[in-house]
Design an enzyme around this catalytic site. Structure first.
Site, PDB file in Angstrom:
ATOM      1  N   GLU A 111       0.934  -1.003  -0.061  1.00  0.00           N
ATOM      2  CA  GLU A 111       0.186   0.390   0.100  1.00  0.00           C
ATOM      3  C   GLU A 111       1.305   1.141   0.208  1.00  0.00           C
ATOM      4  O   GLU A 111       2.063   1.264   0.482  1.00  0.00           O
ATOM      5  CB  GLU A 111      -0.788  -0.334   0.910  1.00  0.00           C
ATOM      6  CG  GLU A 111      -2.418  -0.439   0.836  1.00  0.00           C
ATOM      7  CD  GLU A 111      -3.278   0.458   0.219  1.00  0.00           C
ATOM      8  OE1 GLU A 111      -2.811   1.011  -0.453  1.00  0.00           O
ATOM      9  OE2 GLU A 111      -4.425   0.013   0.296  1.00  0.00           O
ATOM     10  N   ASP A 149      -9.995   1.210  -4.158  1.00  0.00           N
ATOM     11  CA  ASP A 149      -9.519   0.934  -3.042  1.00  0.00           C
ATOM     12  C   ASP A 149      -8.241   2.432  -2.992  1.00  0.00           C
ATOM     13  O   ASP A 149      -9.229   3.839  -3.460  1.00  0.00           O
ATOM     14  CB  ASP A 149      -8.563  -0.167  -3.559  1.00  0.00           C
ATOM     15  CG  ASP A 149      -7.610   0.138  -1.629  1.00  0.00           C
ATOM     16  OD1 ASP A 149      -7.226   0.368  -1.169  1.00  0.00           O
ATOM     17  OD2 ASP A 149      -7.400  -1.809  -1.453  1.00  0.00           O
ATOM     18  N   ASN A 196     -10.119   5.945   2.183  1.00  0.00           N
ATOM     19  CA  ASN A 196      -9.476   5.643   1.346  1.00  0.00           C
ATOM     20  C   ASN A 196      -8.982   6.677   0.005  1.00  0.00           C
ATOM     21  O   ASN A 196      -9.902   7.752   0.259  1.00  0.00           O
ATOM     22  CB  ASN A 196      -9.323   4.098   0.329  1.00  0.00           C
ATOM     23  CG  ASN A 196      -8.897   2.737   0.795  1.00  0.00           C
ATOM     24  OD1 ASN A 196      -7.241   3.288   0.655  1.00  0.00           O
ATOM     25  ND2 ASN A 196      -9.292   1.908   1.386  1.00  0.00           N
TER      26      ASN A 196
END
Length: 296
Positions: free
Chosen positions: A18, A203, A147
């Site tokens: 991430e 996301d 997000n």
């Protein structure tokens, strides 16, 4: 664009990669592995990344003006000196760390670090915070998985998403004060339904120089590029089911880097997808916006 044009960045695989960050000063790519509890850095020509182990899950990172990184972990906001490995707690978390952790984050055009949280139970108790002057301000409450932060090229519009809700939001943004106004749904994606093709849920995200918003579609095997109107103008198919976040990098900001996940995925899926967990990269025509270093 063919799948053959998409290549892994070295041989390393994250459990849940991430927060990819092209460091504007170092000209190197950073990212985190959340359950692997690592901050990672890929330098040009290196097959394996440099690693800084963390004592709690790192949700996101940001470059600091003057050097080093901010690391937003479950147990608070930390600084990391990449040269020495020194880490210091800057602020405890503004939430109950037994129920929530930090997730996606990004620095706004004025240098404030915005960080969203995620509920372990996936309940609507997460918040998008702004860290400014050493204090966390709760700006957008009632989220489940905060997000997708990204600002428009002129800084006058901010986007974020709630992954569980399958929605991307937008609001007008005052760069001087950091105030949000006129929040609205920017894009909404279909929930999973039996028998239907599932396109994934939004996301992490990045913004390009034309003001288009690139969202990683987790479990959707793709990135989508949304025009400023919210219309999907491009869908980029990927060789992995679970992309997590894109960012633009390279000297011309035309290399798109994409973190991906392999944690808790079915064994047959992982057998078909050897690149799951890799950082992917490809060249694109429209450059992205450079990362802003935090000055607050």
């Amino acid at each position: 664009m063919a799948l053959e044009d998409i290549q892994p960045l070295g041989s390393h695989r994250c459990l849940l990669g991430e927060s990819p960050l092209w460091h504007p000063t170092e000209q190197a790519l950073y990212a985190v592995d959340i359950p692997g509890r690592q901050v990672l850095r890929w330098r040009e020509g290196a097959d394996a990344p440099d690693m800084w182990p963390q004592d709690a899950e790192p949700g996101c990172i940001a470059a600091r003006a003057g050097g080093g990184l901010f690391v937003a972990r479950r147990d608070g906001l930390w600084t990391l000196d990449a040269a020495t490995g020194s880490q210091k707690l800057l602020s405890p978390p503004p939430y109950d760390a037994t129920r929530l952790r930090f997730n996606d984050g990004k620095v706004d055009p004025a240098g404030r670090f915005w960080i969203g949280s995620i509920s372990d139970a996936r309940e609507p108790e997460a918040v998008l915070y702004c860290f400014d002057g050493g204090v966390f301000a709760a700006v957008v409450p009632g989220l489940t998985t905060s997000n997708g932060l990204a600002w428009s090229p002129d800084g006058r519009r901010v986007h974020w998403s709630d992954t569980k809700a399958h929605r991307v939001y937008a609001a007008d943004f005052d760069v001087r004060t950091g105030a949000l106004s006129s929040p609205r749904v920017f894009a909404e994606f279909k929930q999973r339904t039996p028998g239907d093709h599932y396109g994934g849920r939004p996301d992490g995200a990045a913004m390009d120089a034309e003001g288009c918003y690139w969202a990683a579609m987790f479990e959707g095997r793709s990135l989508v590029r949304l025009a400023p109107s919210g219309e999907v103008v491009q869908r980029l198919e990927l060789p992995v089911t679970c992309p997590t976040m894109p960012t633009f990098g390279g000297p011309d900001l035309r290399t798109l880097y994409i973190t991906t996940a392999r944690e808790k995925r079915p064994a047959d899926e992982l057998e078909r997808e050897p690149l799951a967990g890799a950082v992917l990269r490809l060249r694109v025509e429209v450059p992205g916006l450079p990362a802003v270093e935090s000055t607050r």
